[in-house]
Design a protein around this motif. Structure first.
Motif, PDB file in Angstrom:
ATOM      1  N   SER A  61       0.831  -1.209   0.000  1.00  0.00           N
ATOM      2  CA  SER A  61       0.000   0.000   0.000  1.00  0.00           C
ATOM      3  C   SER A  61       0.870   1.266   0.000  1.00  0.00           C
ATOM      4  O   SER A  61       0.609   2.220   0.723  1.00  0.00           O
ATOM      5  CB  SER A  61      -0.935   0.014   1.217  1.00  0.00           C
ATOM      6  OG  SER A  61      -1.781  -1.119   1.205  1.00  0.00           O
ATOM      7  N   GLY A  62       1.922   1.234  -0.801  1.00  0.00           N
ATOM      8  CA  GLY A  62       2.768   2.414  -0.953  1.00  0.00           C
ATOM      9  C   GLY A  62       3.932   2.472   0.007  1.00  0.00           C
ATOM     10  O   GLY A  62       4.951   3.076  -0.280  1.00  0.00           O
ATOM     11  N   HIS A  63       3.800   1.828   1.173  1.00  0.00           N
ATOM     12  CA  HIS A  63       4.869   1.847   2.180  1.00  0.00           C
ATOM     13  C   HIS A  63       5.274   0.427   2.534  1.00  0.00           C
ATOM     14  O   HIS A  63       4.476  -0.507   2.462  1.00  0.00           O
ATOM     15  CB  HIS A  63       4.413   2.551   3.447  1.00  0.00           C
ATOM     16  CG  HIS A  63       4.799   3.997   3.519  1.00  0.00           C
ATOM     17  ND1 HIS A  63       6.114   4.424   3.521  1.00  0.00           N
ATOM     18  CD2 HIS A  63       4.047   5.124   3.626  1.00  0.00           C
ATOM     19  CE1 HIS A  63       6.158   5.744   3.613  1.00  0.00           C
ATOM     20  NE2 HIS A  63       4.909   6.196   3.666  1.00  0.00           N
ATOM     21  N   SER A  64       6.520   0.269   2.919  1.00  0.00           N
ATOM     22  CA  SER A  64       6.966  -0.977   3.537  1.00  0.00           C
ATOM     23  C   SER A  64       6.857  -0.811   5.050  1.00  0.00           C
ATOM     24  O   SER A  64       6.598   0.287   5.552  1.00  0.00           O
ATOM     25  CB  SER A  64       8.417  -1.269   3.159  1.00  0.00           C
ATOM     26  OG  SER A  64       9.269  -0.279   3.721  1.00  0.00           O
ATOM     27  N   LYS A 120      15.854   5.818   0.939  1.00  0.00           N
ATOM     28  CA  LYS A 120      16.182   6.935   0.042  1.00  0.00           C
ATOM     29  C   LYS A 120      15.243   6.936  -1.158  1.00  0.00           C
ATOM     30  O   LYS A 120      14.771   7.996  -1.602  1.00  0.00           O
ATOM     31  CB  LYS A 120      17.631   6.830  -0.425  1.00  0.00           C
ATOM     32  CG  LYS A 120      18.140   8.053  -1.171  1.00  0.00           C
ATOM     33  CD  LYS A 120      19.592   7.870  -1.611  1.00  0.00           C
ATOM     34  CE  LYS A 120      20.513   7.746  -0.411  1.00  0.00           C
ATOM     35  NZ  LYS A 120      21.936   7.634  -0.827  1.00  0.00           N
ATOM     36  N   ALA A 121      14.933   5.750  -1.668  1.00  0.00           N
ATOM     37  CA  ALA A 121      14.021   5.645  -2.810  1.00  0.00           C
ATOM     38  C   ALA A 121      12.617   6.107  -2.444  1.00  0.00           C
ATOM     39  O   ALA A 121      11.842   6.533  -3.317  1.00  0.00           O
ATOM     40  CB  ALA A 121      13.977   4.204  -3.320  1.00  0.00           C
ATOM     41  N   LYS A 122      12.288   6.053  -1.158  1.00  0.00           N
ATOM     42  CA  LYS A 122      10.984   6.522  -0.673  1.00  0.00           C
ATOM     43  C   LYS A 122      11.052   7.970  -0.194  1.00  0.00           C
ATOM     44  O   LYS A 122      10.130   8.453   0.457  1.00  0.00           O
ATOM     45  CB  LYS A 122      10.497   5.628   0.482  1.00  0.00           C
ATOM     46  CG  LYS A 122      10.259   4.174   0.116  1.00  0.00           C
ATOM     47  CD  LYS A 122       9.123   3.987  -0.869  1.00  0.00           C
ATOM     48  CE  LYS A 122       7.796   4.359  -0.248  1.00  0.00           C
ATOM     49  NZ  LYS A 122       6.673   4.181  -1.203  1.00  0.00           N
ATOM     50  N   SER A 123      12.176   8.629  -0.526  1.00  0.00           N
ATOM     51  CA  SER A 123      12.397  10.037  -0.140  1.00  0.00           C
ATOM     52  C   SER A 123      12.423  10.234   1.363  1.00  0.00           C
ATOM     53  O   SER A 123      12.012  11.278   1.884  1.00  0.00           O
ATOM     54  CB  SER A 123      11.317  10.942  -0.771  1.00  0.00           C
ATOM     55  OG  SER A 123      11.354  10.843  -2.181  1.00  0.00           O
TER      56      SER A 123
END
Length: 317
Positions: A61-64, A120-123
């Motif tokens: 759902s967008g997050h780990s 980092k890829a998730k800002s």
């Protein structure tokens, strides 16, 4: 939710200061004490297979699991972020793997880089993995209630130095409170409102223990009164009263119905003190029984138990 109850017990015993535990949809458990916050994501598996780093950084759902936790680490007030599981974390360092608490900053360099690159890829910019942990907790997911009732017994002994005849009553009460808090879905205004609607504070646990421990003492004293009726009531009647007493306490002696009856019974006893003082216990029960408008309580044995309970409470004042 059930792990949160266990955490409340631990916090109560470990922290003399006030604390709060919030049950939340975004981050499962939030703990606050001494002006710090600690976030916990509880992730269970019904198999013996461990979690891996890949499991923790897999998007959902967008997050780990980890990106969700690290996104909450916005200031120094956030003291720790934690993943809690009933299984191990599969990592290269086998000695560390068998620890109860694994600091993510203690992982091998390539494992840390894998997490950092994902964030980092998730800002989500992090300078290090300090204050982030994987916690292995030995909670049972197949029959957790049995385990927690046992922990409730241990908690009550350590917190109050007592053994209750029915610790399940306190466990069920706390579990019901937690269930209501965890089910609250509306938005809250600020931290205090969030704690009020979705959280439990140490002071609330104190109130619960004081009220329910008092109730347990009333139960034991009322039971003694029932046993004292053996000479006047036959065995079957006494047995019915003992069974009814459990039902009365299951309803809750602080319920509005029972509280109102206790007031009515107390008034009846006080108003007829000159008559009652010369009667035997069994005669007092029968006298008061005929004095009260029972309404909701239909069972005769339950009514007599409430009379005996009222006498117990009046003697304790």
């Amino acid at each position: 939710m059930l792990w949160g109850i266990s955490k409340i017990y631990d916090l109560y015993l470990e922290n003399p200061d006030d604390f709060f535990v919030i049950f939340d949809y975004v981050c499962d458990i939030e703990v606050g004490f001494n002006d710090t916050l600690h976030f916990y994501q509880v992730k269970t598996k019904d198999t013996s297979s461990p979690f891996s780093i890949s499991d923790l950084i897999r998007k959902k759902s967008g997050h780990s699991y980890l990106s969700l936790l690290f996104s909450l680490k916005v200031n120094n007030q956030i003291k720790s972020i934690n993943v809690v599981s009933n299984t191990k974390l599969s990592i290269k360092n086998t000695i560390l793997q068998n620890s109860e608490i694994i600091p993510f900053e203690s992982l091998e360099d390539d494992e840390k880089k894998k997490i950092e690159d994902h964030l980092k890829a998730k800002s989500i910019l992090v300078t290090d993995l300090k204050d982030s942990f994987f916690i292995r907790s030995d909670f049972c997911i197949n029959n957790p209630d049995t385990l927690l009732i046992g922990k409730t017994v241990e908690f009550l002994e350590n917190a109050k130095g007592i053994k209750l005849s029915e610790p399940k009553l306190i466990y069920n009460y706390i579990k019901g409170l937690v269930d209501r808090k965890a089910s609250y879905e509306l938005n809250t205004i600020d931290l205090n409102d969030t704690i009020d609607k979705k959280g439990i504070k140490r002071s609330e646990i104190d109130n619960i223990l004081n009220n329910l421990l008092g109730a347990d003492r009333y139960r034991e004293k009322t039971l003694s009164k029932i046993e004292a009726l053996n000479g006047d009531y036959n065995y079957g009647e006494v047995l019915l009263l003992k069974t009814a007493l459990s039902r009365v306490f299951k309803y809750g002696i602080t319920s509005k119905t029972i509280e109102a009856l206790i007031v009515d019974i107390s008034n009846c006893i006080n108003d007829n003190e000159s008559t009652i003082q010369d009667l035997k216990l069994s005669e007092i029960v029968e006298y008061v029984y005929n004095c009260i408008e029972w309404d909701i309580i239909k069972d005769k044995s339950e009514r007599k138990c409430i009379i005996l309970l009222t006498l117990t409470k009046m003697e304790s004042v």
